[in-house]
Design a protein around this motif. Structure first.
Motif, PDB file in Angstrom:
ATOM      1  N   GLU A  99      28.519 -34.120 -62.397  1.00  0.00           N
ATOM      2  CA  GLU A  99      29.669 -34.792 -62.992  1.00  0.00           C
ATOM      3  C   GLU A  99      29.548 -36.312 -62.978  1.00  0.00           C
ATOM      4  O   GLU A  99      29.948 -36.971 -63.920  1.00  0.00           O
ATOM      5  CB  GLU A  99      30.947 -34.380 -62.255  1.00  0.00           C
ATOM      6  CG  GLU A  99      31.296 -32.919 -62.428  1.00  0.00           C
ATOM      7  CD  GLU A  99      32.367 -32.443 -61.453  1.00  0.00           C
ATOM      8  OE1 GLU A  99      32.908 -33.269 -60.690  1.00  0.00           O
ATOM      9  OE2 GLU A  99      32.656 -31.234 -61.448  1.00  0.00           O
ATOM     10  N   GLU A 100      29.027 -36.867 -61.862  1.00  0.00           N
ATOM     11  CA  GLU A 100      29.083 -38.322 -61.711  1.00  0.00           C
ATOM     12  C   GLU A 100      27.771 -38.967 -61.283  1.00  0.00           C
ATOM     13  O   GLU A 100      27.677 -40.188 -61.264  1.00  0.00           O
ATOM     14  CB  GLU A 100      30.155 -38.679 -60.671  1.00  0.00           C
ATOM     15  CG  GLU A 100      31.538 -38.203 -61.067  1.00  0.00           C
ATOM     16  CD  GLU A 100      32.573 -38.539 -60.010  1.00  0.00           C
ATOM     17  OE1 GLU A 100      32.435 -39.581 -59.355  1.00  0.00           O
ATOM     18  OE2 GLU A 100      33.514 -37.746 -59.849  1.00  0.00           O
ATOM     19  N   LEU A 144      26.234 -41.550 -63.530  1.00  0.00           N
ATOM     20  CA  LEU A 144      27.069 -42.716 -63.817  1.00  0.00           C
ATOM     21  C   LEU A 144      26.955 -43.788 -62.745  1.00  0.00           C
ATOM     22  O   LEU A 144      27.125 -44.964 -63.022  1.00  0.00           O
ATOM     23  CB  LEU A 144      28.537 -42.282 -63.940  1.00  0.00           C
ATOM     24  CG  LEU A 144      28.832 -41.222 -64.998  1.00  0.00           C
ATOM     25  CD1 LEU A 144      30.290 -40.803 -64.940  1.00  0.00           C
ATOM     26  CD2 LEU A 144      28.479 -41.750 -66.386  1.00  0.00           C
ATOM     27  N   ASP A 145      26.718 -43.375 -61.517  1.00  0.00           N
ATOM     28  CA  ASP A 145      26.693 -44.309 -60.386  1.00  0.00           C
ATOM     29  C   ASP A 145      25.382 -44.115 -59.630  1.00  0.00           C
ATOM     30  O   ASP A 145      25.176 -43.092 -58.987  1.00  0.00           O
ATOM     31  CB  ASP A 145      27.903 -44.014 -59.489  1.00  0.00           C
ATOM     32  CG  ASP A 145      28.032 -44.945 -58.304  1.00  0.00           C
ATOM     33  OD1 ASP A 145      27.035 -45.594 -57.911  1.00  0.00           O
ATOM     34  OD2 ASP A 145      29.140 -45.020 -57.745  1.00  0.00           O
TER      35      ASP A 145
END
Length: 193
Positions: free
Chosen positions: A134-135, A138-139
């Motif tokens: 999910e993430e 992104l990071d």
């Protein structure tokens, strides 16, 4: 985890306030390790006492006291970054201790204990994998933390499987003497009592 050195690293970029240091620490570590602002200020006081940071003594009293790294602090940070952690002695791992204790307890099925922990660790791996999906892209910091945690948890599953197999084989074989080998093992890996 060395909060002390993480704060020195953040201060190496320039002067910062305590609350700013807390926010940047959490952002850089993927917000996985929350940091209490009181811990930040306590650590900063120790760093200042040790001559590794300086504060704006002339600043107005209040929460906006700025801190900056000193030359000694920069040297300390450089040394910490290049010094490998001491991995020679195994850590006091609660799971390992639990299995070692369960082996000798009457009426405890150690294989059941192992499988309960294995199921839990696999569930954790699934949660971390979902977070990564999910993430993680992104990071960057969060992605690296998730990768490290997945590798760590995978090694726990592998150890549990190995321990379960070793215990099953040991149940079929006569017990071997273990007392004499412990000091030898400690000497080989440099473990002190």
């Amino acid at each position: 985890m060395s909060i002390r050195h993480a704060l020195l690293a953040l201060l190496s970029e320039g002067p910062k306030y305590g609350l700013q240091l807390r926010e940047e620490f959490e952002a850089r570590t993927g917000e996985v390790w929350p940091l209490n602002v009181g811990q930040v200020y306590t650590t900063l006081q120790r760093l200042e006492r040790d001559g590794l940071v300086e504060s704006d003594d002339d600043a107005d009293p209040g929460p906006q006291k700025g801190f900056r790294i000193t030359a000694d602090g920069a040297d300390e940070l450089a040394s910490w970054l290049r010094t490998p952690p001491d991995l020679a002695a195994p850590p006091r791992d609660e799971l390992v201790i639990k299995i070692l204790v369960a082996i000798r307890l009457p009426g405890v099925d150690v294989h059941e204990v192992i499988q309960a922990h294995r199921r839990y660790v696999v569930e954790l791996m699934q949660q971390w994998t979902r977070l990564k999906d999910e993430e993680g892209d992104l990071d960057l910091s969060l992605g690296l933390v998730v990768d490290a945690e997945l590798y760590r948890l995978d090694s726990v599953v592998q150890w549990l499987d190995t321990a379960d197999g070793r215990l099953k084989r040991a149940a079929l074989e006569p017990p071997a003497p273990t007392r004499a080998t412990v000091p030898l093992i400690r000497r080989r890996v440099g473990v002190r009592r």
